[in-house]
Scaffold this motif. Structure first.
Motif, PDB file in Angstrom:
ATOM      1  N   LEU A   1       0.867  -1.252   0.159  1.00  0.00           N
ATOM      2  CA  LEU A   1      -0.023   0.029  -0.237  1.00  0.00           C
ATOM      3  C   LEU A   1       0.898   1.314  -0.079  1.00  0.00           C
ATOM      4  CD1 LEU A   1      -2.503  -1.029   2.799  1.00  0.00           C
ATOM      5  CD2 LEU A   1      -2.640  -1.506   0.309  1.00  0.00           C
ATOM      6  N   ALA A   2       0.480   1.948  -0.958  1.00  0.00           N
ATOM      7  CA  ALA A   2       1.399   3.700  -0.774  1.00  0.00           C
ATOM      8  C   ALA A   2       0.112   4.524  -0.583  1.00  0.00           C
ATOM      9  CB  ALA A   2       1.868   3.855  -2.147  1.00  0.00           C
ATOM     10  N   GLY A   3       0.049   4.829   0.817  1.00  0.00           N
ATOM     11  CA  GLY A   3      -1.061   5.781   1.309  1.00  0.00           C
ATOM     12  C   GLY A   3      -2.460   4.890   1.112  1.00  0.00           C
ATOM     13  N   GLN A   4      -3.322   5.213   0.606  1.00  0.00           N
ATOM     14  CA  GLN A   4      -4.623   4.697   0.400  1.00  0.00           C
ATOM     15  C   GLN A   4      -4.636   3.999  -0.749  1.00  0.00           C
ATOM     16  OE1 GLN A   4      -6.934   4.750   3.063  1.00  0.00           O
ATOM     17  NE2 GLN A   4      -5.235   5.853   3.996  1.00  0.00           N
ATOM     18  N   ARG A   5      -3.539   3.747  -1.589  1.00  0.00           N
ATOM     19  CA  ARG A   5      -3.531   3.108  -2.846  1.00  0.00           C
ATOM     20  C   ARG A   5      -3.130   1.751  -2.888  1.00  0.00           C
ATOM     21  NH1 ARG A   5      -0.512   4.095  -8.315  1.00  0.00           N
ATOM     22  NH2 ARG A   5       0.964   4.544  -6.909  1.00  0.00           N
ATOM     23  N   GLN A   6      -3.628   0.801  -3.469  1.00  0.00           N
ATOM     24  CA  GLN A   6      -2.988  -0.676  -3.383  1.00  0.00           C
ATOM     25  C   GLN A   6      -2.366  -0.800  -4.667  1.00  0.00           C
ATOM     26  OE1 GLN A   6      -5.502  -4.007  -2.816  1.00  0.00           O
ATOM     27  NE2 GLN A   6      -4.055  -5.349  -3.360  1.00  0.00           N
ATOM     28  N   ILE A   7      -1.076  -1.076  -4.602  1.00  0.00           N
ATOM     29  CA  ILE A   7      -0.088  -1.400  -5.656  1.00  0.00           C
ATOM     30  C   ILE A   7      -0.313  -2.930  -6.197  1.00  0.00           C
ATOM     31  CG2 ILE A   7       2.424  -1.185  -6.494  1.00  0.00           C
ATOM     32  CD1 ILE A   7       1.110   1.305  -5.458  1.00  0.00           C
ATOM     33  N   ARG A   8      -0.686  -2.859  -7.314  1.00  0.00           N
ATOM     34  CA  ARG A   8      -1.064  -4.363  -7.756  1.00  0.00           C
ATOM     35  C   ARG A   8      -0.070  -5.149  -8.820  1.00  0.00           C
ATOM     36  NH1 ARG A   8      -6.152  -5.364  -6.145  1.00  0.00           N
ATOM     37  NH2 ARG A   8      -7.301  -3.358  -5.515  1.00  0.00           N
ATOM     38  N   GLU A   9       0.870  -4.109  -9.487  1.00  0.00           N
ATOM     39  CA  GLU A   9       1.650  -4.728 -10.601  1.00  0.00           C
ATOM     40  C   GLU A   9       3.224  -4.300 -10.206  1.00  0.00           C
ATOM     41  OE1 GLU A   9       0.595  -6.584 -13.038  1.00  0.00           O
ATOM     42  OE2 GLU A   9      -1.543  -6.414 -12.186  1.00  0.00           O
ATOM     43  N   LEU A  10       4.174  -5.246 -10.795  1.00  0.00           N
ATOM     44  CA  LEU A  10       5.519  -4.991 -10.335  1.00  0.00           C
ATOM     45  C   LEU A  10       6.132  -3.775 -10.936  1.00  0.00           C
ATOM     46  CD1 LEU A  10       7.122  -8.454 -10.333  1.00  0.00           C
ATOM     47  CD2 LEU A  10       6.930  -6.967  -8.506  1.00  0.00           C
ATOM     48  N   ASP A  11       5.513  -3.478 -12.244  1.00  0.00           N
ATOM     49  CA  ASP A  11       5.940  -2.223 -12.871  1.00  0.00           C
ATOM     50  C   ASP A  11       5.194  -0.876 -12.789  1.00  0.00           C
ATOM     51  OD1 ASP A  11       7.822  -3.641 -14.358  1.00  0.00           O
ATOM     52  OD2 ASP A  11       6.395  -4.645 -15.715  1.00  0.00           O
ATOM     53  N   GLU A  12       4.222  -1.056 -11.767  1.00  0.00           N
ATOM     54  CA  GLU A  12       3.716   0.478 -11.262  1.00  0.00           C
ATOM     55  C   GLU A  12       4.519   1.310 -10.482  1.00  0.00           C
ATOM     56  OE1 GLU A  12      -0.622   1.304  -8.864  1.00  0.00           O
ATOM     57  OE2 GLU A  12      -0.076  -0.934  -9.370  1.00  0.00           O
ATOM     58  N   VAL A  13       4.422   2.445 -11.040  1.00  0.00           N
ATOM     59  CA  VAL A  13       5.287   3.346 -10.309  1.00  0.00           C
ATOM     60  C   VAL A  13       4.701   3.939  -9.065  1.00  0.00           C
ATOM     61  CG1 VAL A  13       6.285   5.642 -10.558  1.00  0.00           C
ATOM     62  CG2 VAL A  13       6.329   4.188 -12.511  1.00  0.00           C
ATOM     63  N   VAL A  14       5.537   3.834  -7.854  1.00  0.00           N
ATOM     64  CA  VAL A  14       5.340   4.440  -6.768  1.00  0.00           C
ATOM     65  C   VAL A  14       5.933   5.561  -6.360  1.00  0.00           C
ATOM     66  CG1 VAL A  14       5.218   3.805  -4.203  1.00  0.00           C
ATOM     67  CG2 VAL A  14       4.871   2.014  -5.890  1.00  0.00           C
ATOM     68  N   THR A  15       5.123   6.677  -6.057  1.00  0.00           N
ATOM     69  CA  THR A  15       5.816   7.728  -5.583  1.00  0.00           C
ATOM     70  C   THR A  15       6.095   8.069  -4.186  1.00  0.00           C
ATOM     71  OG1 THR A  15       4.904   9.205  -7.355  1.00  0.00           O
ATOM     72  CG2 THR A  15       5.589  10.540  -5.694  1.00  0.00           C
TER      73      THR A  15
END
Length: 140
Positions: A108-122
């Motif tokens: 989780l990045a804040g309230q957002r669930q990261i679902r894919e390995l290539d998804e960018v996280v700030t």
């Protein structure tokens, strides 16, 4: 960017098992935006560094004289033990990536669930990063 401090991030590991302690640490990151793959890699490598076995503080053997001296004090300490194998950090990274794609933990990045390995996280102090390890419940 020479002379500017690296961004820092706070990472918290949680478990669905109530008795499992929470682990939290803060460390520097190479950039403010990372893919989930690189974030998991960096977090896994940092965890490996955090939990690396400490070097023994004394000799691994006791002489007869040392045993006798310690016996007079009423306590004989066992020699420090060394681990016979230390996990390979790169193997741990591959294990963590497979666990993420196998949905054995959430990111989780804040309230957002990261679902894919290539998804960018700030990385941002306003959006804490949380890894939540999922454990199947007994009985279904």
């Amino acid at each position: 960017m020479a002379g500017q401090p690296m961004p820092t991030a706070q990472i918290e590991l949680q478990s669905t098992i109530a008795s499992t302690p929470r682990h939290s640490w803060t460390f520097d990151w190479p950039s403010i935006e990372l893919t989930a793959r690189e974030l998991i890699r960096q977090a896994t490598l940092e965890r490996c560094r955090q939990y690396a076995p400490a070097q023994p503080q004394h000799d691994a053997t006791l002489s007869q004289e040392a045993i006798a001296a310690l016996a007079e004090q009423g306590r004989i300490a066992l020699p420090a033990r060394e681990l016979t194998s230390v996990p390979d950090p790169e193997e741990e990274v591959q294990f963590a990536l497979a666990a993420f794609t196998g949905r054995r933990f959430l990111l989780l990045a804040g309230q957002r669930q990261i679902r894919e390995l290539d998804e960018v996280v700030t990385l941002s102090p306003l959006a804490p990063l949380v890894f939540i390890r999922l454990i199947p419940l007994q009985g279904g």
